[in-house]
Design a protein around this motif. Sequence first.
Motif, PDB file in Angstrom:
ATOM      1  N   GLU A 404       0.898  -1.187   0.082  1.00 54.08           N
ATOM      2  CA  GLU A 404      -0.103  -0.102  -0.065  1.00 54.08           C
ATOM      3  C   GLU A 404       0.927   1.213   0.059  1.00 54.08           C
ATOM      4  N   SER A 405       0.404   2.488  -0.239  1.00 52.18           N
ATOM      5  CA  SER A 405       1.062   3.826   0.124  1.00 52.18           C
ATOM      6  C   SER A 405       1.573   3.650   1.542  1.00 52.18           C
ATOM      7  N   ILE A 406       2.821   3.924   1.589  1.00 50.68           N
ATOM      8  CA  ILE A 406       3.056   4.372   2.805  1.00 50.68           C
ATOM      9  C   ILE A 406       3.042   5.592   3.534  1.00 50.68           C
ATOM     10  N   ASN A 407       1.985   5.858   4.273  1.00 47.94           N
ATOM     11  CA  ASN A 407       1.728   7.202   4.834  1.00 47.94           C
ATOM     12  C   ASN A 407       3.126   7.923   5.228  1.00 47.94           C
ATOM     13  N   SER A 544      -8.301  11.670  -3.638  1.00 46.74           N
ATOM     14  CA  SER A 544      -7.557  10.409  -3.332  1.00 46.74           C
ATOM     15  C   SER A 544      -7.926  10.014  -2.031  1.00 46.74           C
ATOM     16  N   THR A 545      -8.076   8.523  -2.016  1.00 48.42           N
ATOM     17  CA  THR A 545      -8.060   7.864  -0.689  1.00 48.42           C
ATOM     18  C   THR A 545      -6.918   8.044   0.062  1.00 48.42           C
ATOM     19  N   ALA A 546      -5.725   7.732  -0.643  1.00 45.44           N
ATOM     20  CA  ALA A 546      -4.396   7.724   0.246  1.00 45.44           C
ATOM     21  C   ALA A 546      -4.092   9.002   0.812  1.00 45.44           C
ATOM     22  N   GLU A 547      -4.427  10.110  -0.077  1.00 45.30           N
ATOM     23  CA  GLU A 547      -4.256  11.247   0.524  1.00 45.30           C
ATOM     24  C   GLU A 547      -4.849  11.811   1.928  1.00 45.30           C
ATOM     25  N   ILE A 548      -6.176  11.577   1.751  1.00 45.71           N
ATOM     26  CA  ILE A 548      -7.039  11.853   2.747  1.00 45.71           C
ATOM     27  C   ILE A 548      -6.700  10.627   4.234  1.00 45.71           C
TER      28      ILE A 548
END
Length: 670
Positions: A404-407, A544-548
């Motif tokens: 997944e994207s790593i925050n 974007s889901t990842a950004e929020i």
Amino acid sequence: MTLRAGGTVTKDAPTSPGPDTTETPELRFPPDPAFSAQANAHPEIYAWASADPERFWAEQARELITWQTPFTEVLDWSHAPVARWFADGSLNACYNAVDRHVEAGNGDRVAIYFEGEPGDTRAITYADLQEEVSRAANALGALGVTTGDRVAVYLPMIPEAVIALLACARIGALHSVVFGGFSAEALHSRIQDAEAKLVITADGGYRRGAAVALKPAVDDALAKGAPTIQHVLVVRRTGQETAWTPGRDVWWDEALAAASHQHTPVWVEAEHPLFILYTSGTTGKPKGILHTTGGYLTQAAFTHLNVFDLKPATDVYWCTADVGWVTGHTYVAYAPLVNGATQVIYEGTPDTPTRARWWEIVEKYKVSILYTAPTAIRTCMKWGEEHPAAHDLSSLRVLGSVGESINPAAWTWYRRVIGSDLTPIVDTWWQTETGAMMISPLPGITSLKPGSAQTPLPGIGADVVDDEAHPVPDGGSGYLVVSRPWPAMLRGIWGDPERFQDTYWSRFAGLYFAGDGAKKDDDGDIWLLGRVDDVMNVSGHRLSTAEIESALVSHPSVAEAAVVGAADETTGQVVVAFVILRGGIEEDDGTVEELRTHVAKEIGPIAKPKRILVVQELPKTRSGKIMRRLLRDVAEHRTVGDATTLADSSVMALIAKGLDKPPLTTSSAT
Ligand code: ATP
Ligand code: MG
């Protein structure tokens, strides 16, 4: 401002970004010159690879892989979208992973340090491994398995899982691994789809301090009807009582003891199928992804060597992935062994018997390269720094992330707490379909940006395009595509060529469509934004889901977050967030409003979630990915869709119950 021996940070970024740091997109971690000086890859590699990618891959294939018959052809794309790489060469994957190291005089090198959950250990050298895979290959042959047959593997994370895969490869049989946490139903459908001849399983495995039976699920799966199955080979792991079907069931240890420890590998063509693996099912019904031998091994070995800067004779490598998903194939069963490395395999959960178990293992084996998933990192953040802090983690020199994207908040925590503020972190983007890493920084070359996978690897053509397939300019966002065939690419979906064409090749002519949204920043670095299916449209704005999610996780109270768009009559979609709070933090009347304000401040009022639900758990696949489509079903009060790959099925009921409560917030999305 200087990092301890780690280069410099631009702008006013804190030296040690703690968990409380909010998003600082300008954060950069240039490589440490000392690291660069000893790195396997040098900056020229990019220009060299892009000048002639096919020649580049041919050179990697010759250098990293041992061929029985050398190839003369490199790429044949005339049957697109099914590629043929190195097609007139022949080789054997198991020979490359095992025998050739023994022949080179490295038989005494430890290939696998196994750490069982109860604390039992094994050190398996390359010479030991050669004996084991030879016996296993002979045993498979004695049970009637031959080149081209399919073998279902349903095992805990024990050395026999790797040995089973290699033994299949040794005789040219395809393995189809089904994650040990899956139900009899999931196992049955995969056995049927692949028409497997044999199942390799165990009596059970250890999980959370208990012996968990596996064989009953195999018995149940076969009771549903599996006419192609002739035998079940059963590894004795827990010694628990196990129901037995005489004639069909065979103990692994007895079969191996009866078999010779010598076996000549079956040389296969480069395009001979190596395995089938079903995707995680994050976005829908799992697909049986087919991989072949020569190209797959080449890209696996190349990426493992360069992205992790592997030094086979001195590094101790540990990838925490289960063999049930693709990372456990490419970066546990194949690449580390093909590269002659020493690796750790751990059977159990990170919190058994204590939440320090992983860090005990790193200290004990002096692990130098650690590869894990963001979900695990966030879980460790939730548990607290005291667990890693109690152990000597100074052996670590490269950290990796995948799945997944790593925050950015999790990235900086990972580097500071696990990497002693020193280690490069490689955020590797790839898929079951791509077979090996595709987009990732190279340590020692790339100036790292927390949260971004950054650059296509040498020899890989990846880009972000708009609806008309035009590359977006720097600063723009769109769809992630791969623009050139790559050696480890999937060769199809098992038994479903149409779905192969439709899913990946029909969206944009001539481009592989990955299904992920992405953006290019002002430097052209790639940021993954989440699945295209998950991108939200609020009052005409694409969010974007990842950004929020990253904005939520950057708040000191939040450990994990999942964001979905739920249908709304006025705005099209509204943002609904599900959050898990950090250990020790309780929800109070102000929590939800504070988080909404925080998102507005980080991204803008448009991204402010309409509803935020504090939950205990999120629905995840067995590989730790959040299944947003199930949350969307809940948020839209629909019946929850296909949840067969969900790790814990009780989670959805709990979340649905929470959503029935009246919303804690009534103000509008903006
Ligand atoms: P399905 O295709 O059945 O929905 P899945 O996509 O979850 O399942 P995998 O092949 O295991 O199955 O996962 C690949 C996906 O994981 C990628 O498409 C991407 O969405 C995500 N991913 C993997 N690595 C990264 C990364 N470093 N950054 C962002 N996303 C990543
Ligand atoms: Mg996918």
